[in-house]
Design an enzyme around this catalytic site. Structure first.
Site, PDB file in Angstrom:
ATOM      1  N   CYS A  92      73.010  54.010 -69.143  1.00  0.00           N
ATOM      2  CA  CYS A  92      73.871  55.018 -68.542  1.00  0.00           C
ATOM      3  C   CYS A  92      75.272  54.817 -69.100  1.00  0.00           C
ATOM      4  CB  CYS A  92      73.842  54.923 -67.017  1.00  0.00           C
ATOM      5  SG  CYS A  92      74.397  53.322 -66.378  1.00  0.00           S
ATOM      6  N   MET A  93      76.310  55.115 -68.335  1.00  0.00           N
ATOM      7  CA  MET A  93      77.670  55.017 -68.847  1.00  0.00           C
ATOM      8  C   MET A  93      78.073  53.582 -69.150  1.00  0.00           C
ATOM      9  SD  MET A  93      79.269  57.980 -69.065  1.00  0.00           S
ATOM     10  CE  MET A  93      81.006  57.625 -68.844  1.00  0.00           C
TER      11      MET A  93
END
Length: 519
Positions: free
Chosen positions: A30-31
């Site tokens: 993810c981020m």
């Protein structure tokens, strides 16, 4: 060492500490986190993994999540995937006997894994996780287009490059004009349908020709219903498609199933979902405006103070479609700058901890290394490495977030809205994405004032009320002389525990389901 070599070295260091390639069932990111599916959790060497310089922390959820930070994780993940793909399928011991495969060892950890997952896999949380899986992949495009929109607005206000600004406007707006299509595509993929059919049905919502259709006695508008309508339309398409797959003969499936899926879902979308979702979307925008106009300071206090507990419970994911709806309607979300104040409270609390524990070299080194990321809105290192293990400082950090949120909310009551054109970034990283109903300078000043308020309130609350005598006695020690450190301890939830109370000394695992607690 080149950047590619460095990223490959990080991946190579992580792989054996998570049980080797044979223990990996899935790889994603993810981020900020490398998310791994594991066959056998017991093969992971947690403490050695946390000790790696590139690893900011680990979080256990339905996947094993290694916090590497923004930017780094996107570069390390492909290298990690390559190493997993290149690894031999079997290994041998020194005497030539085969090492038991991860499949053989998986049964030993099955009960442990089931117990861990059962805590988090309630139907509501699983639904929220699915919603997050739909919208999180859109964040990079939202960020990129949001920054370009901000740059374009600045150029227009300054009167610079008039021949370029229309092109920048097209670049910034193109994605938002078709965001419903991407939501429909991801929704169908997440719910087990054919992604392109979900996108096709969602595309109806943004097609200009729907303006010629009347529904509930009034003409529809292109884009009416927005991302919520696209979400509902794609879910409906998945169920229609699955019904067709069961009942349509195989010889006709390739023709009949996609046709019926688009036709049935499309008609329901046009004559029902677009109107209903449009009313819901309008209500969300109206309520957000009313709330901040009439109770902005109080709403800011609650949102800024409770955001991190919501993150720990995974409930923050319910806000993602609300943010996206507000961005689609108004061009920015007024909620994100307030929620970002939670990270400011963490930063202020961490600085107070640094001063209150002058002898604990381990914690102070953790804070010094994590503060830059904290200022940029990446909160995991400070949360899991500092405030959450200590207990009470986590609560005082939330107090800092409440004051920062109240500051921003107060200006909303006075008519100055502060919004973000994208979701994902926080802290200082949010400055390029700021927008509002006032000038850019005033918007930036209000947001900066909120951050400073959060820093100060988190610092003061933690410095004076974040430590009891027992906590100081336990942690204000020379950890360079003693092997046990706070960072090596398992995180505890805020409240009683480390600082005395009902369960002193307990260290239950955190229950984060966030994408990411980037605050």
């Amino acid at each position: 060492m080149s950047t590619d070599d460095k990223n490959r070295a990080v991946a190579a260091a992580i792989l054996p500490l998570v049980g080797g390639a044979g223990n990996i069932t899935s790889v994603a990111h993810c981020m900020t986190r490398l998310r791994l599916g594991l066959r056998d959790r017991s093969l992971v060497r947690d403490e050695e993994l946390k000790a790696l310089p590139a690893v900011m922390g680990v979080v256990e959820d339905d996947t094993y999540q290694i916090v590497l930070g923004p930017g780094t994780v996107a570069r390390v993940t492909p290298e990690f995937e390559a190493l997993v793909a290149e690894a031999p399928t079997t290994e041998t011991l020194a005497d030539g006997a085969p090492v038991p495969s991860a499949d053989d060892l998986a049964a030993q950890g099955a009960a442990i894994r089931a117990a861990r997952k059962a805590k988090n896999q309630t139907p509501f949380k699983l639904f929220l996780r699915r919603i997050a899986n739909i919208f999180v992949p859109l964040i990079p495009a939202l960020i990129g287009c949001g920054i370009i929109a901000g740059l374009n607005g600045l150029l227009i206000n300054l009167g610079w490059l008039p021949g370029v600004t229309p092109a920048l406007a097209a670049i910034a707006s193109g994605f938002m004009a078709l965001i419903a299509v991407f939501v429909g595509f991801n929704t169908a993929k997440e719910f087990g349908g054919t992604p392109i059919l979900g996108g096709a049905v969602a595309a109806i919502i943004v097609f200009p020709g729907v303006a010629k259709v009347d529904a509930f006695g009034q003409p529809l508008s292109p884009g009416q219903g927005g991302v919520l309508g696209a979400l509902g339309a794609a879910v409906l398409a998945v169920y229609v498609e699955k019904w067709c797959r069961r009942w349509v003969p195989e010889s006709l499936d390739v023709l009949v199933t996609p046709t019926l899926t688009v036709l049935v879902s499309g008609l329901v979308t046009i004559f029902g979902l677009m109107f209903v979702a449009g009313e819901v979307s309008t209500a969300i925008g109206t309520f957000a405006d009313w709330l901040l106009a009439h109770a902005g300071a109080g709403a800011g206090l609650l949102l800024g103070g409770l955001f991190l507990p919501l993150v720990m419970l995974g409930l923050h994911q319910a806000l993602i479609p609300i943010h996206t709806t507000l961005i689609e309607q108004q061009g920015y979300t007024v909620l994100l700058p307030i929620l970002a104040m939670a990270g400011a409270g963490q930063v202020g609390a961490a600085m107070a901890v640094y001063l209150r524990l002058p002898r604990n070299g381990s914690i102070r080194r953790t804070i010094k290394s994590a503060l830059p990321a904290g200022f940029l809105g990446v909160g995991e290192p400070l949360i899991y490495g500092v405030s959450l293990p200590l207990g009470r400082p986590f609560v005082t950090a939330c107090v800092g977030g409440a004051f920062g949120g109240g500051f921003v909310g107060l200006f909303s009551m006075w008519g100055a809205k502060v919004g973000s054109t994208a979701i994902g970034p926080s802290g200082w990283a949010l400055f390029p994405l700021l927008d509002g109903n006032k000038g850019l300078g005033e918007t930036i000043a209000i947001y900066a004032g909120g951050l400073l308020t959060g820093y100060l309130a988190g610092f003061v609350a933690t410095y004076f009320w974040g430590f009891g005598a027992r906590l100081l006695e336990e942690f204000n020690v020379d950890t360079d002389a003693a092997p046990e450190t706070l960072v090596a301890a398992s995180p505890t939830p805020p409240g009683p525990g480390r600082d005395g109370g009902e369960n002193p000394g307990q260290n239950p695992e955190p229950n984060p389901e966030q994408e990411p607690a980037k605050v």
